[in-house]
Write an enzyme that holds these catalytic residues in place. Structure first.
Site, PDB file in Angstrom:
ATOM      1  N   ALA A  66      15.715  52.770  41.250  1.00  0.00           N
ATOM      2  CA  ALA A  66      16.722  53.248  40.313  1.00  0.00           C
ATOM      3  C   ALA A  66      16.690  52.324  39.101  1.00  0.00           C
ATOM      4  CB  ALA A  66      18.092  53.227  40.974  1.00  0.00           C
ATOM      5  N   GLY A 109      15.174  53.124  45.017  1.00  0.00           N
ATOM      6  CA  GLY A 109      15.314  54.557  44.796  1.00  0.00           C
ATOM      7  C   GLY A 109      13.980  55.296  44.839  1.00  0.00           C
ATOM      8  N   GLU A 112      13.368  55.941  48.405  1.00  0.00           N
ATOM      9  CA  GLU A 112      14.343  56.965  48.820  1.00  0.00           C
ATOM     10  C   GLU A 112      13.941  58.347  48.310  1.00  0.00           C
ATOM     11  OE1 GLU A 112      17.492  54.409  47.101  1.00  0.00           O
ATOM     12  OE2 GLU A 112      18.556  54.782  48.975  1.00  0.00           O
ATOM     13  N   GLU A 132      17.000  46.403  47.366  1.00  0.00           N
ATOM     14  CA  GLU A 132      18.286  46.370  46.655  1.00  0.00           C
ATOM     15  C   GLU A 132      19.074  45.100  46.914  1.00  0.00           C
ATOM     16  OE1 GLU A 132      17.092  49.006  48.292  1.00  0.00           O
ATOM     17  OE2 GLU A 132      17.478  50.838  47.150  1.00  0.00           O
TER      18      GLU A 132
HETATM   19  N1  CO8 Z   1      14.784  49.553  36.659  1.00  0.00           N
HETATM   20  C1  CO8 Z   1      14.627  49.377  35.341  1.00  0.00           C
HETATM   21  N2  CO8 Z   1      13.485  48.887  34.794  1.00  0.00           N
HETATM   22  C2  CO8 Z   1      12.483  48.571  35.641  1.00  0.00           C
HETATM   23  C3  CO8 Z   1      12.597  48.709  37.034  1.00  0.00           C
HETATM   24  C4  CO8 Z   1      13.811  49.236  37.541  1.00  0.00           C
HETATM   25  N3  CO8 Z   1      13.997  49.467  38.857  1.00  0.00           N
HETATM   26  N4  CO8 Z   1      11.446  48.312  37.593  1.00  0.00           N
HETATM   27  C5  CO8 Z   1      10.638  47.920  36.591  1.00  0.00           C
HETATM   28  N5  CO8 Z   1      11.264  48.073  35.408  1.00  0.00           N
HETATM   29  C6  CO8 Z   1      10.754  47.743  34.067  1.00  0.00           C
HETATM   30  C7  CO8 Z   1      10.717  46.255  33.839  1.00  0.00           C
HETATM   31  O1  CO8 Z   1      11.986  45.798  33.448  1.00  0.00           O
HETATM   32  C8  CO8 Z   1       9.699  46.134  32.736  1.00  0.00           C
HETATM   33  O2  CO8 Z   1      10.317  46.492  31.526  1.00  0.00           O
HETATM   34  P1  CO8 Z   1      10.093  45.567  30.191  1.00  0.00           P
HETATM   35  O3  CO8 Z   1       8.621  45.695  29.907  1.00  0.00           O
HETATM   36  O4  CO8 Z   1      10.974  46.210  29.178  1.00  0.00           O
HETATM   37  O5  CO8 Z   1      10.480  44.182  30.570  1.00  0.00           O
HETATM   38  C9  CO8 Z   1       8.707  47.241  33.081  1.00  0.00           C
HETATM   39  O6  CO8 Z   1       9.399  48.138  33.960  1.00  0.00           O
HETATM   40  C10 CO8 Z   1       7.492  46.742  33.816  1.00  0.00           C
HETATM   41  O7  CO8 Z   1       7.936  45.992  34.959  1.00  0.00           O
HETATM   42  P2  CO8 Z   1       7.441  44.512  35.301  1.00  0.00           P
HETATM   43  O8  CO8 Z   1       7.056  43.807  34.036  1.00  0.00           O
HETATM   44  O9  CO8 Z   1       8.459  43.866  36.171  1.00  0.00           O
HETATM   45  O10 CO8 Z   1       6.100  44.859  36.127  1.00  0.00           O
HETATM   46  P3  CO8 Z   1       5.419  43.926  37.243  1.00  0.00           P
HETATM   47  O11 CO8 Z   1       4.113  44.582  37.551  1.00  0.00           O
HETATM   48  O12 CO8 Z   1       5.449  42.514  36.839  1.00  0.00           O
HETATM   49  O13 CO8 Z   1       6.383  44.062  38.547  1.00  0.00           O
HETATM   50  C11 CO8 Z   1       7.746  45.222  40.175  1.00  0.00           C
HETATM   51  C12 CO8 Z   1       6.544  45.305  39.212  1.00  0.00           C
HETATM   52  C13 CO8 Z   1       7.482  44.234  41.301  1.00  0.00           C
HETATM   53  C14 CO8 Z   1       7.953  46.634  40.759  1.00  0.00           C
HETATM   54  C15 CO8 Z   1       9.019  44.805  39.409  1.00  0.00           C
HETATM   55  O14 CO8 Z   1       9.128  45.573  38.233  1.00  0.00           O
HETATM   56  C16 CO8 Z   1      10.288  44.938  40.190  1.00  0.00           C
HETATM   57  O15 CO8 Z   1      10.589  44.125  41.045  1.00  0.00           O
HETATM   58  N6  CO8 Z   1      11.108  45.992  39.867  1.00  0.00           N
HETATM   59  C17 CO8 Z   1      12.389  46.199  40.495  1.00  0.00           C
HETATM   60  C18 CO8 Z   1      12.225  46.721  41.897  1.00  0.00           C
HETATM   61  C19 CO8 Z   1      13.585  46.941  42.514  1.00  0.00           C
HETATM   62  O16 CO8 Z   1      14.352  46.020  42.780  1.00  0.00           O
HETATM   63  N7  CO8 Z   1      13.925  48.199  42.792  1.00  0.00           N
HETATM   64  C20 CO8 Z   1      15.164  48.536  43.384  1.00  0.00           C
HETATM   65  C21 CO8 Z   1      16.142  48.887  42.306  1.00  0.00           C
HETATM   66  S1  CO8 Z   1      17.771  49.248  42.961  1.00  0.00           S
HETATM   67  C22 CO8 Z   1      17.606  50.813  43.578  1.00  0.00           C
HETATM   68  O17 CO8 Z   1      16.615  51.441  43.422  1.00  0.00           O
HETATM   69  C23 CO8 Z   1      18.680  51.488  44.370  1.00  0.00           C
HETATM   70  C24 CO8 Z   1      19.998  51.109  43.924  1.00  0.00           C
HETATM   71  C25 CO8 Z   1      20.967  51.979  44.648  1.00  0.00           C
HETATM   72  C26 CO8 Z   1      22.242  51.966  43.924  1.00  0.00           C
HETATM   73  C27 CO8 Z   1      23.083  53.075  44.420  1.00  0.00           C
HETATM   74  C28 CO8 Z   1      24.201  53.369  43.468  1.00  0.00           C
HETATM   75  C29 CO8 Z   1      25.029  54.551  43.918  1.00  0.00           C
END
Ligand code: CO8
Length: 258
Positions: A66, A109, A112, A132
């Protein structure tokens, strides 16, 4: 031509392909993506010419979760009153069979979303997880429920409590995915499976899907009863007559999807 900005929609015969297309954000699932996927999928679901829907991302990311940047400023009332993410549930209520073709990251997400699909095919590069907890939140699109049903309590607990990810081989051993294929073959394989499904009788495929899904919602006795009623019902279709006649005549069936 397409009214969508974050996804691509293509048709190949009786198969539809939905591709997540926010490459700069690793296909992070913001509300716009959610509304576009759900709208596109529901439109395809109503189309009698569509027999299977494939959902995929990029080589690097099916979806990295997400959209953290979008969720970051929200408070409880924002989340509650907008019923944040509830529209995703509609994807699980499609009647058309769906296939998730997962390459690269399927985190949070993203994992999911893949689990909302009926068949989950993975590239050998796929990475699954519910990280998460590392952000101080928990899964919100059904991950704690569907992952637990797919891989069992111990592994689901470990993934949800530590945020550890699993690779494609572990996901296959655990029963999360039906098959792992080399990354360069993923889309071709997913489309081939989709075409196979799409050539089956559409109403009978819908009933098969409904029957399997029932296994997650009810007791064994009720589920078997439900299946038996659907089994009887398929004898009201033209495609049952055609399918069995074709077998007897030693020829391929020509289903009319009725
Ligand atoms: N959301 C927003 N932006 C993201 C996300 C994300 N989940 N994942 C990656 N991005 C963005 C980064 O911020 C980056 O943007 P920018 O260039 O502007 O800085 C761009 O995508 C590229 O990402 P990275 O530079 O981080 O790429 P890497 O190859 O270095 O790393 C990873 C890849 C390991 C996947 C890393 O991006 C990461 O850890 N992402 C987050 C993963 C994560 O934690 N996902 C879970 C999110 S929470 C969720 O999904 C459920 C929440 C449920 C809430 C329920 C509410 C009702």
């Amino acid at each position: 031509e397409t009214p969508y900005e974050t996804i691509l929609v293509e048709r190949k015969g009786r198969t539809a392909l939905l591709t997540l297309n926010r490459p700069k954000a690793l296909n992070a699932l913001n509300l716009q993506v959610m509304h576009e996927i759900v709208a596109a999928a529901e439109e395809l679901d109503r189309d009698p010419e569509v027999g299977c829907i494939v959902l995929t991302g990029s080589d690097k990311a099916f979806a990295a979760g997400a959209d953290i940047k979008e969720m970051h400023p929200q408070d409880y009332m924002d989340m509650y009153l907008s019923d944040w993410f509830s529209a995703w549930d509609r994807l699980g209520r499609l009647r058309t069979p769906t296939i998730a073709a997962v390459s690269g990251y399927a985190l949070g997400g993203g994992c999911e979303l893949a689990m909302l699909c009926d068949i989950l095919l993975a590239a050998d590069t796929a990475v699954f997880g519910q990280p998460e907890i590392k952000l101080g939140v928990i899964p919100g699109i059904g991950g704690s429920q569907r992952l637990t049903r797919a891989v069992g309590k111990a592994k689901a607990m470990e993934l949800c409590l530590t945020g550890r990810t699993m690779d494609a081989a572990e996901a296959e051993r655990a029963g999360l995915v039906s098959r792992v294929v080399p990354a360069e073959q993923l889309l071709g394989e997913a489309l081939a499976v989709a075409e196979t499904v799409a050539e089956m009788s559409r109403p009978v495929a819908m009933m098969a899907k409904e029957a399997v899904d029932r296994a997650f919602e009810t007791t064994l006795a009720e589920g078997v009863r439900f299946e038996r009623r659907l089994f009887h019902a398929v004898f009201a279709t033209a495609d049952q007559k055609e399918g069995m006649a074709a077998f007897v005549d030693k020829r391929p069936p020509a289903f009319t999807h009725r």
